[in-house]
Structures are given as C-alpha cells and as structure tokens.
Design a protein around this motif. Structure first.
Motif, PDB file in Angstrom:
ATOM      1  N   ALA A   9      25.034  26.026   5.250  1.00  0.00           N
ATOM      2  CA  ALA A   9      24.032  26.512   6.219  1.00  0.00           C
ATOM      3  C   ALA A   9      23.658  25.391   7.178  1.00  0.00           C
ATOM      4  O   ALA A   9      23.389  24.268   6.750  1.00  0.00           O
ATOM      5  N   ILE A  10      23.675  25.711   8.470  1.00  0.00           N
ATOM      6  CA  ILE A  10      23.230  24.732   9.474  1.00  0.00           C
ATOM      7  C   ILE A  10      22.224  25.409  10.408  1.00  0.00           C
ATOM      8  O   ILE A  10      22.121  26.639  10.432  1.00  0.00           O
ATOM      9  N   GLN A  11      21.499  24.607  11.182  1.00  0.00           N
ATOM     10  CA  GLN A  11      20.478  25.170  12.067  1.00  0.00           C
ATOM     11  C   GLN A  11      21.131  26.011  13.164  1.00  0.00           C
ATOM     12  O   GLN A  11      22.095  25.579  13.801  1.00  0.00           O
ATOM     13  N   LYS A  12      20.583  27.196  13.381  1.00  0.00           N
ATOM     14  CA  LYS A  12      21.184  28.132  14.335  1.00  0.00           C
ATOM     15  C   LYS A  12      20.999  27.673  15.781  1.00  0.00           C
ATOM     16  O   LYS A  12      21.946  27.661  16.556  1.00  0.00           O
ATOM     17  N   ASP A  56      14.559  27.677   6.667  1.00  0.00           N
ATOM     18  CA  ASP A  56      15.100  28.484   5.565  1.00  0.00           C
ATOM     19  C   ASP A  56      16.237  27.783   4.825  1.00  0.00           C
ATOM     20  O   ASP A  56      16.651  28.223   3.748  1.00  0.00           O
ATOM     21  N   ILE A  57      16.757  26.703   5.421  1.00  0.00           N
ATOM     22  CA  ILE A  57      17.981  26.101   4.871  1.00  0.00           C
ATOM     23  C   ILE A  57      17.809  25.607   3.433  1.00  0.00           C
ATOM     24  O   ILE A  57      18.620  25.925   2.559  1.00  0.00           O
ATOM     25  N   SER A  58      16.722  24.873   3.163  1.00  0.00           N
ATOM     26  CA  SER A  58      16.593  24.337   1.798  1.00  0.00           C
ATOM     27  C   SER A  58      16.396  25.452   0.770  1.00  0.00           C
ATOM     28  O   SER A  58      16.872  25.337  -0.361  1.00  0.00           O
ATOM     29  N   ASP A  59      15.717  26.557   1.169  1.00  0.00           N
ATOM     30  CA  ASP A  59      15.562  27.705   0.254  1.00  0.00           C
ATOM     31  C   ASP A  59      16.924  28.309  -0.078  1.00  0.00           C
ATOM     32  O   ASP A  59      17.215  28.640  -1.222  1.00  0.00           O
ATOM     33  N   TYR A  60      17.744  28.469   0.968  1.00  0.00           N
ATOM     34  CA  TYR A  60      19.078  29.042   0.756  1.00  0.00           C
ATOM     35  C   TYR A  60      19.914  28.165  -0.163  1.00  0.00           C
ATOM     36  O   TYR A  60      20.637  28.661  -1.020  1.00  0.00           O
ATOM     37  N   VAL A  61      19.793  26.843   0.017  1.00  0.00           N
ATOM     38  CA  VAL A  61      20.582  25.929  -0.825  1.00  0.00           C
ATOM     39  C   VAL A  61      20.033  25.966  -2.250  1.00  0.00           C
ATOM     40  O   VAL A  61      20.793  26.048  -3.214  1.00  0.00           O
ATOM     41  N   GLU A  62      18.716  25.959  -2.386  1.00  0.00           N
ATOM     42  CA  GLU A  62      18.098  25.955  -3.722  1.00  0.00           C
ATOM     43  C   GLU A  62      18.447  27.220  -4.504  1.00  0.00           C
ATOM     44  O   GLU A  62      18.782  27.168  -5.679  1.00  0.00           O
ATOM     45  N   SER A  63      18.419  28.372  -3.801  1.00  0.00           N
ATOM     46  CA  SER A  63      18.670  29.638  -4.496  1.00  0.00           C
ATOM     47  C   SER A  63      20.154  29.874  -4.753  1.00  0.00           C
ATOM     48  O   SER A  63      20.517  30.760  -5.508  1.00  0.00           O
ATOM     49  N   GLY A  64      21.012  29.107  -4.085  1.00  0.00           N
ATOM     50  CA  GLY A  64      22.451  29.292  -4.281  1.00  0.00           C
ATOM     51  C   GLY A  64      23.040  30.314  -3.318  1.00  0.00           C
ATOM     52  O   GLY A  64      24.216  30.666  -3.418  1.00  0.00           O
ATOM     53  N   ALA A  65      22.226  30.822  -2.386  1.00  0.00           N
ATOM     54  CA  ALA A  65      22.756  31.743  -1.368  1.00  0.00           C
ATOM     55  C   ALA A  65      23.845  31.022  -0.571  1.00  0.00           C
ATOM     56  O   ALA A  65      24.808  31.632  -0.107  1.00  0.00           O
ATOM     57  N   VAL A  66      23.672  29.716  -0.397  1.00  0.00           N
ATOM     58  CA  VAL A  66      24.734  28.875   0.174  1.00  0.00           C
ATOM     59  C   VAL A  66      24.892  27.663  -0.752  1.00  0.00           C
ATOM     60  O   VAL A  66      23.989  27.357  -1.534  1.00  0.00           O
ATOM     61  N   ASP A  67      26.055  27.014  -0.665  1.00  0.00           N
ATOM     62  CA  ASP A  67      26.305  25.862  -1.539  1.00  0.00           C
ATOM     63  C   ASP A  67      25.773  24.572  -0.932  1.00  0.00           C
ATOM     64  O   ASP A  67      25.333  23.674  -1.645  1.00  0.00           O
ATOM     65  N   LEU A  68      25.883  24.486   0.404  1.00  0.00           N
ATOM     66  CA  LEU A  68      25.520  23.254   1.089  1.00  0.00           C
ATOM     67  C   LEU A  68      24.625  23.556   2.280  1.00  0.00           C
ATOM     68  O   LEU A  68      24.624  24.687   2.795  1.00  0.00           O
ATOM     69  N   GLY A  69      23.913  22.547   2.748  1.00  0.00           N
ATOM     70  CA  GLY A  69      23.071  22.739   3.935  1.00  0.00           C
ATOM     71  C   GLY A  69      22.868  21.423   4.654  1.00  0.00           C
ATOM     72  O   GLY A  69      22.951  20.355   4.044  1.00  0.00           O
ATOM     73  N   VAL A  70      22.623  21.531   5.959  1.00  0.00           N
ATOM     74  CA  VAL A  70      22.282  20.343   6.746  1.00  0.00           C
ATOM     75  C   VAL A  70      20.886  20.550   7.305  1.00  0.00           C
ATOM     76  O   VAL A  70      20.614  21.558   7.954  1.00  0.00           O
ATOM     77  N   SER A 181      13.116   9.745   9.130  1.00  0.00           N
ATOM     78  CA  SER A 181      13.922  10.900   8.754  1.00  0.00           C
ATOM     79  C   SER A 181      15.219  10.933   9.564  1.00  0.00           C
ATOM     80  O   SER A 181      15.292  10.355  10.645  1.00  0.00           O
ATOM     81  N   GLU A 182      16.215  11.590   9.011  1.00  0.00           N
ATOM     82  CA  GLU A 182      17.469  11.850   9.728  1.00  0.00           C
ATOM     83  C   GLU A 182      18.088  13.095   9.094  1.00  0.00           C
ATOM     84  O   GLU A 182      17.598  13.565   8.047  1.00  0.00           O
ATOM     85  N   ALA A 183      19.137  13.621   9.702  1.00  0.00           N
ATOM     86  CA  ALA A 183      19.790  14.809   9.135  1.00  0.00           C
ATOM     87  C   ALA A 183      20.481  14.423   7.822  1.00  0.00           C
ATOM     88  O   ALA A 183      21.041  13.333   7.718  1.00  0.00           O
ATOM     89  N   VAL A 184      20.389  15.319   6.839  1.00  0.00           N
ATOM     90  CA  VAL A 184      21.024  15.044   5.540  1.00  0.00           C
ATOM     91  C   VAL A 184      21.845  16.249   5.088  1.00  0.00           C
ATOM     92  O   VAL A 184      21.581  17.379   5.510  1.00  0.00           O
ATOM     93  N   LEU A 185      22.825  15.974   4.225  1.00  0.00           N
ATOM     94  CA  LEU A 185      23.631  17.052   3.646  1.00  0.00           C
ATOM     95  C   LEU A 185      23.107  17.330   2.242  1.00  0.00           C
ATOM     96  O   LEU A 185      23.003  16.420   1.420  1.00  0.00           O
ATOM     97  N   LEU A 186      22.777  18.608   1.972  1.00  0.00           N
ATOM     98  CA  LEU A 186      22.229  18.999   0.671  1.00  0.00           C
ATOM     99  C   LEU A 186      23.207  19.870  -0.081  1.00  0.00           C
ATOM    100  O   LEU A 186      24.016  20.563   0.537  1.00  0.00           O
ATOM    101  N   ALA A 187      23.071  19.884  -1.415  1.00  0.00           N
ATOM    102  CA  ALA A 187      23.912  20.780  -2.202  1.00  0.00           C
ATOM    103  C   ALA A 187      23.079  21.476  -3.254  1.00  0.00           C
ATOM    104  O   ALA A 187      22.080  20.932  -3.742  1.00  0.00           O
ATOM    105  N   ASN A 188      23.515  22.680  -3.606  1.00  0.00           N
ATOM    106  CA  ASN A 188      22.913  23.411  -4.707  1.00  0.00           C
ATOM    107  C   ASN A 188      23.390  22.737  -6.007  1.00  0.00           C
ATOM    108  O   ASN A 188      24.592  22.514  -6.180  1.00  0.00           O
ATOM    109  N   PRO A 189      22.462  22.398  -6.928  1.00  0.00           N
ATOM    110  CA  PRO A 189      22.863  21.678  -8.145  1.00  0.00           C
ATOM    111  C   PRO A 189      23.915  22.421  -8.967  1.00  0.00           C
ATOM    112  O   PRO A 189      24.800  21.801  -9.562  1.00  0.00           O
TER     113      PRO A 189
END
Ligand code: PRT
Ligand code: ZN
Length: 289
Positions: A9-12, A56-70, A181-189
């Motif tokens: 997921a990335i910012q629209k 919404d990106i961190s919620d999507y990554v946390e819930s597993g709706a997506v695997d990764l997010g920026v 702060s800067e942009a980071v890549l997140l993953a669902n655990p």
C-alpha cells in the motif's frame, strides 16, 4: 496472497506519492500509475500496488489486508500499530515540532504548563509533555493547525515541518523538535512468517537496498602518477580496493572507485592535493553489496 502476489500500500495522492512511485520504478518495478487507479499490477514482479490515503496504510498493514506499506515514520510514532519496520527510505523528510507565535514570551517547553496546544498529532504530543511531567491541554485539529494561535484557540502548536515556510508565513517559531521523520517501509508481522511471502519480500528488499546504497555513493574516475597510488588508496574510503588501469602516458594510471556522499567533497579535495587530475564523477544507479 491472491495469484501469489504480494500487496504493497502506498499513498494515493499526497506528498509521498511521487517519490514513492519513482523509488519503486528505480528499483526496477514496472507498472502503470495514474491518479484514478485503485491498484497497479507489476509487470515484472509478483507485486500489486494498492493506492490509499496515508492515514489508512498502517491499519491495512497491521490487519494483513496488505503485506507491505510505505508511510511517514510520523504516522507510525502517532498510531503505534503492530507492524514491523523494514527500511528507512530516505525521502519525505520532515520533523514534528513544537512552535509558538514569534512575539510570544514563551521560550521553553516548561512555560507551556496549563496552556493549550493544537495538533494533528495528539498522541505524540501527549507523550512528549507527559515524559517531562508538564500538564497541557491538547486539542486535536485536522488541518491548518498553524492558524490556531492567530485565532486565539491555542498558545502553541505541534505540527510537521519540512522547509519551515508555513511556520514563517504564520509568524511562528520552533521551540523544540519532538522527532524527525522520513518515509519508511512497513510489513505485516505474519507476512514475515510466511515462507512464500518472505522469499518475495527478501527479493524486493535486495532491490530497495540496492537503490538506497547507490544514493549514498558517487562513482569517481581520475588520472594520477603511479607513485601517489598508496596515498590515494588511503584517501578513498571506497568499498574495497579501487580499480587501476595503466594509461598510454608512461608512469600514469587511471583509478576508479566509489566515494561516500557524506565525505565526498573532503575526499575530492584530498585527491586534488595529492596530485590526482581529470577527476570524473558519475552517479551510481544501483549498488548491490
Ligand atoms: O490525503 P492523505 O490523507 O493521503 O494525505 P495527507 O494530506 O494526510 O498527508 P500529506 O500528503 O500532506 O503528507 C504525507 C506525509 O508526508 C506525512 O505523513 C509526512 O510523513 C510527509 N511530510 C513531509 C509532510 C511534510 N513533509 C510537510 N511539510 N507532511 C506534511 N507536511 C505539511 C505540514 O503539516 C505543514 O502543514 O506541510 C506544512 C509544512 O511544510 P513546510 O515546508 O512549510 O515546513
Ligand atoms: Zn492523511
């Protein structure tokens, strides 16, 4: 994982969109992207890019709706989702800062005791003041936080700052920085525990790290008399040893190496002093160490 594809997921449509898309493209990912898209499928990599609002990106990554997010580190600090940070992406730089009107007599954080602070980052703000045992009244504002002191709603604000021009325009001055702060890549655990997914994530990380490392280096070529080679080797804190080839001019060699961006000018000055000439500098596209 539909069709064995990973989801990112990335910012629209916002401050991180352009640089994120260009970062993904420079990592060799091929995909179409235009404003109305909800998602893009990579042509040459098992990855689907989903475009959403940054909140919404961190919620999507946390819930597993997506695997990764920026997303900006600032949102991670604020929301504190259960996600794993994989990489700092070296763009989207800003800082969350505390500011007061220029003409305010307040000079230190302590002087804000019992005052009202307006912010879109209430958790970060609360944490900051609690840590210092300072009682404040925090009000959450969604946008245009910088006008609240002029309106008489707040004595100070906590907001993101990059160039500082918004603060200057509204006659505000920073008294303390809460964090950078800067942009980071997140993953669902859980995605990181899935064998199939981690294989693809690892491949993606090699690409991303290659682009990030390249940003930190410049490729240099120079000519020098052979007798100064030992000194030149010492002056270039390159990756391993530099590449050396003889020149038509007897006693002269051509040297090729990489120089770290943060010591670039010091190193070039040293090389010139030592007697290197015709120094050619090129950007590095990717660097796989
Ligand atoms: O629509 P969506 O919800 O997706 O986007 P958004 O409007 O909530 O976020 P957006 O696009 O403004 O910001 C996305 C991310 O960019 C943030 O979460 C930060 O990680 C990063 N970023 C980097 C910034 C800034 N720099 C920044 N300067 N986000 C916001 N600002 C704002 C700040 O709030 C203030 O209003 O810009 C103004 C200050 O800028 P300067 O340059 O005048 O100091
Ligand atoms: Zn947002």
């Amino acid at each position: 994982m539909i069709n064995n594809k990973l989801k990112l997921a990335i910012q629209k449509n916002g401050r991180l969109t352009e640089e994120t898309v260009s970062f993904l493209r420079s990592s060799g990912l091929e995909f179409e992207s235009y404003q109305q898209r909800l998602f893009s499928t990579c042509r040459n990599f098992p990855l689907e890019i989903v475009y959403v609002r940054d909140d919404d990106i961190s919620d999507y990554v946390e819930s597993g709706a997506v695997d990764l997010g920026v997303v900006g580190q600032n949102l991670i600090n604020e929301i504190r989702p259960n996600v794993k940070k994989l990489l700092n992406l070296r763009y989207g730089f800003c800082s969350l800062s505390l500011a007061v009107p220029k003409e305010s007599t307040i000079k230190s954080v302590k002087e804000l005791e019992n005052k009202t602070i307006a912010t879109s980052y209430p958790s970060s703000t609360e944490y900051f003041f609690k840590k210092q045992n300072i009682k404040v009244n925090i009000i959450k504002i969604k946008g245009s936080v910088e006008i609240t002191p002029i309106l008489g709603i707040a004595s100070a604000i906590v907001d993101l700052v990059s160039t500082g021009s918004t603060l200057a325009l509204n006659d505000l001055r920073i008294i303390e920085k809460l964090y950078d702060s800067e942009a980071v890549l997140l993953a669902n655990p859980l995605s990181l525990k899935n064998e199939k997914k981690t294989k693809i994530i690892d491949k993606l990380l090699i690409r991303f790290k290659g682009v990030l490392s390249a940003k930190n280096y410049k490729y240099v070529m120079m000519n020098a008399p052979i007798q100064i080679l030992p000194k030149i080797k010492k002056a270039i804190p390159g990756l391993k040893s530099p590449t050396i080839s003889p020149l038509a001019n007897p006693g002269w060699i051509s040297i090729q190496s990489v120089i770290k961006e943060d010591v670039f000018w010091q190193t070039i000055e040293k090389l010139k002093k030592l007697g290197a000439s015709d120094i050619l500098v090129l950007p590095v596209e990717k660097l796989i160490i």
